[in-house]
Design an enzyme around this catalytic site. Sequence first.
Site, PDB file in Angstrom:
ATOM      1  N   ASN A 168       4.941  10.713 -11.222  1.00 48.58           N
ATOM      2  CA  ASN A 168       3.755  10.809 -10.346  1.00 48.58           C
ATOM      3  C   ASN A 168       3.953  12.164  -9.346  1.00 48.58           C
ATOM      4  O   ASN A 168       3.179  12.746  -9.050  1.00 48.58           O
ATOM      5  CB  ASN A 168       3.706   9.588  -9.561  1.00 48.58           C
ATOM      6  CG  ASN A 168       2.854   8.493  -9.943  1.00 48.58           C
ATOM      7  OD1 ASN A 168       2.446   8.714 -11.250  1.00 48.58           O
ATOM      8  ND2 ASN A 168       3.160   7.336  -9.613  1.00 48.58           N
ATOM      9  N   LYS A 217       4.120  -3.024  -4.137  1.00 50.40           N
ATOM     10  CA  LYS A 217       2.559  -3.466  -3.783  1.00 50.40           C
ATOM     11  C   LYS A 217       2.084  -4.830  -4.858  1.00 50.40           C
ATOM     12  O   LYS A 217       1.174  -5.565  -4.093  1.00 50.40           O
ATOM     13  CB  LYS A 217       1.568  -2.452  -3.390  1.00 50.40           C
ATOM     14  CG  LYS A 217       1.208  -1.837  -4.889  1.00 50.40           C
ATOM     15  CD  LYS A 217       0.161  -1.036  -4.739  1.00 50.40           C
ATOM     16  CE  LYS A 217      -0.472  -0.310  -6.082  1.00 50.40           C
ATOM     17  NZ  LYS A 217      -1.430   0.465  -5.755  1.00 50.40           N
ATOM     18  N   LYS A 253      -2.830  -8.044   3.428  1.00 55.54           N
ATOM     19  CA  LYS A 253      -2.113  -9.419   2.863  1.00 55.54           C
ATOM     20  C   LYS A 253      -0.900  -9.608   3.962  1.00 55.54           C
ATOM     21  O   LYS A 253      -0.279 -10.702   3.745  1.00 55.54           O
ATOM     22  CB  LYS A 253      -1.352  -8.880   1.701  1.00 55.54           C
ATOM     23  CG  LYS A 253      -2.692  -9.052   0.333  1.00 55.54           C
ATOM     24  CD  LYS A 253      -1.838  -8.455  -0.829  1.00 55.54           C
ATOM     25  CE  LYS A 253      -3.065  -8.563  -2.050  1.00 55.54           C
ATOM     26  NZ  LYS A 253      -4.111  -7.516  -1.726  1.00 55.54           N
ATOM     27  N   LYS A 281       5.427  -6.702   4.305  1.00 56.74           N
ATOM     28  CA  LYS A 281       4.713  -5.792   5.023  1.00 56.74           C
ATOM     29  C   LYS A 281       4.453  -6.475   6.540  1.00 56.74           C
ATOM     30  O   LYS A 281       4.292  -5.301   7.472  1.00 56.74           O
ATOM     31  CB  LYS A 281       3.372  -5.401   4.278  1.00 56.74           C
ATOM     32  CG  LYS A 281       3.394  -4.820   2.897  1.00 56.74           C
ATOM     33  CD  LYS A 281       4.157  -3.514   2.909  1.00 56.74           C
ATOM     34  CE  LYS A 281       3.301  -2.517   3.371  1.00 56.74           C
ATOM     35  NZ  LYS A 281       3.967  -1.252   3.099  1.00 56.74           N
ATOM     36  N   GLU A 318      -0.851 -15.793  -4.603  1.00 60.15           N
ATOM     37  CA  GLU A 318      -2.277 -14.925  -4.471  1.00 60.15           C
ATOM     38  C   GLU A 318      -3.260 -16.096  -3.633  1.00 60.15           C
ATOM     39  O   GLU A 318      -3.171 -17.299  -3.812  1.00 60.15           O
ATOM     40  CB  GLU A 318      -2.834 -15.050  -5.999  1.00 60.15           C
ATOM     41  CG  GLU A 318      -4.116 -14.247  -5.767  1.00 60.15           C
ATOM     42  CD  GLU A 318      -4.537 -14.000  -7.182  1.00 60.15           C
ATOM     43  OE1 GLU A 318      -4.991 -12.698  -7.477  1.00 60.15           O
ATOM     44  OE2 GLU A 318      -4.454 -14.676  -8.301  1.00 60.15           O
TER      45      GLU A 318
END
Length: 613
Positions: free
Chosen positions: A315, A364, A406, A418, A539
């Site tokens: 990347n 993530k 989230k 986070k 989730e």
Amino acid sequence: MLLLVDIMVIIFSEFLSLLIRFEFRYDAIGTEYLHNLKVYTPINICITIFLFVMFQLYSSLWAYASVQEMICVIGACIFSTGFQLLGTWALGFSLPRSYHMIYFLLLTPCVVCSRFCYRFLRMVRFRMKFKSQKNAIPTMVIGAGEAGNTIIREIINSRKVDQERDIVCVIDDDPTKIGTKIRGIPVIGGRECIAEAVEKYHVQSIIFAIPTLPSKEKKEILQICNETGATLLTLPGIYQLINGEVSVSMLRKVKIEDLLGREPVNVNLDEILNYVKDQVVMVTGGGGSIGSELCRQIASHQPKQLIILDIYENNAYEIQQELLWKYPNLDLVVHICSVRNTHWVNTIFAKYKPDLVFHAAAHKHVPLMENSPNEAVKNNVFGTWNVARAADANGTKKFVLISTDKAVNPTNIMGASKRICEMIIQGMAKHSKTEFAAVRFGNVLGSNGSVIPLFKKQIENGGPVTVTDERIIRYFMTIPEAVSLVLQAGAFAKGGEIFVLDMGEPVKIVDLAKNLIRLSGLKFGVDIDIEFTGLRPGEKLYEETLMDEEGLTETENKLIHIGKPLQFDEKKFFEDLVVLKEKAYRDTDEARLMVMEMVPTYHPSSNLQKKVV
């Protein structure tokens, strides 16, 4: 060829005018008139042809003639008649007074026909060609405005159409247009007629040609079109109509974001990014979806130096090569670096002394982090702490953390980690000269690992498309929107804020899946099925964007709000961080329990998920 035609038209108009003046009785025309006209005809031809040249009647592209060319023809014919009247009078050539008016009334339509007949014959030829094509795609156009007219005209006239199309009907909600025709194509009704018209005319393709329609109405119409199973195409923005850039080749398939029904977030990037110019800017995770877009936007606004940190070399290499190609004068530095490596992070900060830091490096993926909670804590929490402390120690002016919805009432370790990152930022902002801020947003369309690329791969492979739960909903935004928000947060940041985007109404994931199936030209339940696999570990059925206790404060951009920081025992929090680090690096289950203590709103039990109405 046109010159020869014009000469014939002039001669024809002259003698037919004289014949009409005498009621088509040739023997009634005086020999003097015939002689005068015969002598003056060469002079008239020269003057008229000169006028036609002056009015650019030989330099226009008559295949695309319009009102402007019509005006030029009429003007040239008026001057030709006027000069003929003056010329015959000056030379003493007598002609009946009414002759000149009849001459003008004949010359003008004849010249117009000589120009426009090519366009007419060309149109007829293409229409006959399309009608005779057995494989021509029956096509509906939605929009009877300028864009629709342009598309219909080009499909009828253009040789560059990659697929033969037969425009069979037009849809428009304007009642004044219903029952009329555009280039012979009937406007049959409003959006309520779409489904019926598709059946009646056997429509296989629909072209949406209303670029200026508000997103909410556009979504409603596209939803109706989706239900028909026809292939959907849409026009680009209206600015390309203004620039004359719209053509058949610019039709694109409807993108999934067209169906979100929300106006895009508009940010004045030139104004915002003034604080980027001539600054040393660092982007961690600069090779990711958000990080790479941040780098592109920043690079376009003349930073003094751009530093990219990323642990994934592929990347990092891709964004490096892209930026070097687009901005050869950019002072670009790329380091392969894990934000968990305290020494290396401190070394880089000490060497480059960045003025601005955008921290996008993070793990993530929710299910993966549920299986590896210690890695989520190490990378997200302590990576953030490392970078934040290095920024504070080296005089960084602004530090912007990329967070997530989230983090609100988290049910998974990724969201909880986070949330701790946000608490680190809020805590450090009170005791540092660096202006720390966080930006919280929802799911990003098309980002690495997001649901849309997964759905596309599943559709390409023949399905089924997998959705965890029929009720699951999410807030969505595009990558440019997310980056715009992050950059605006950098401009607004004063220290300790959590910026939140008003993302409109949430979208059902199952609806996104169905729409994407239809947009791929397939039928849900016939060609591709949807399979419900059940909620994954950690989730939620829904995501929140703001904790209830935080409240909201508006900014200059009404779609961007600031959450009031929560109060917590900072001393204990930072003491707990030290303990958490020790437990995370022991790679036991103790770290997750410690996170639960530090984030009271973290409830990993799936039984606590709320019912979606």
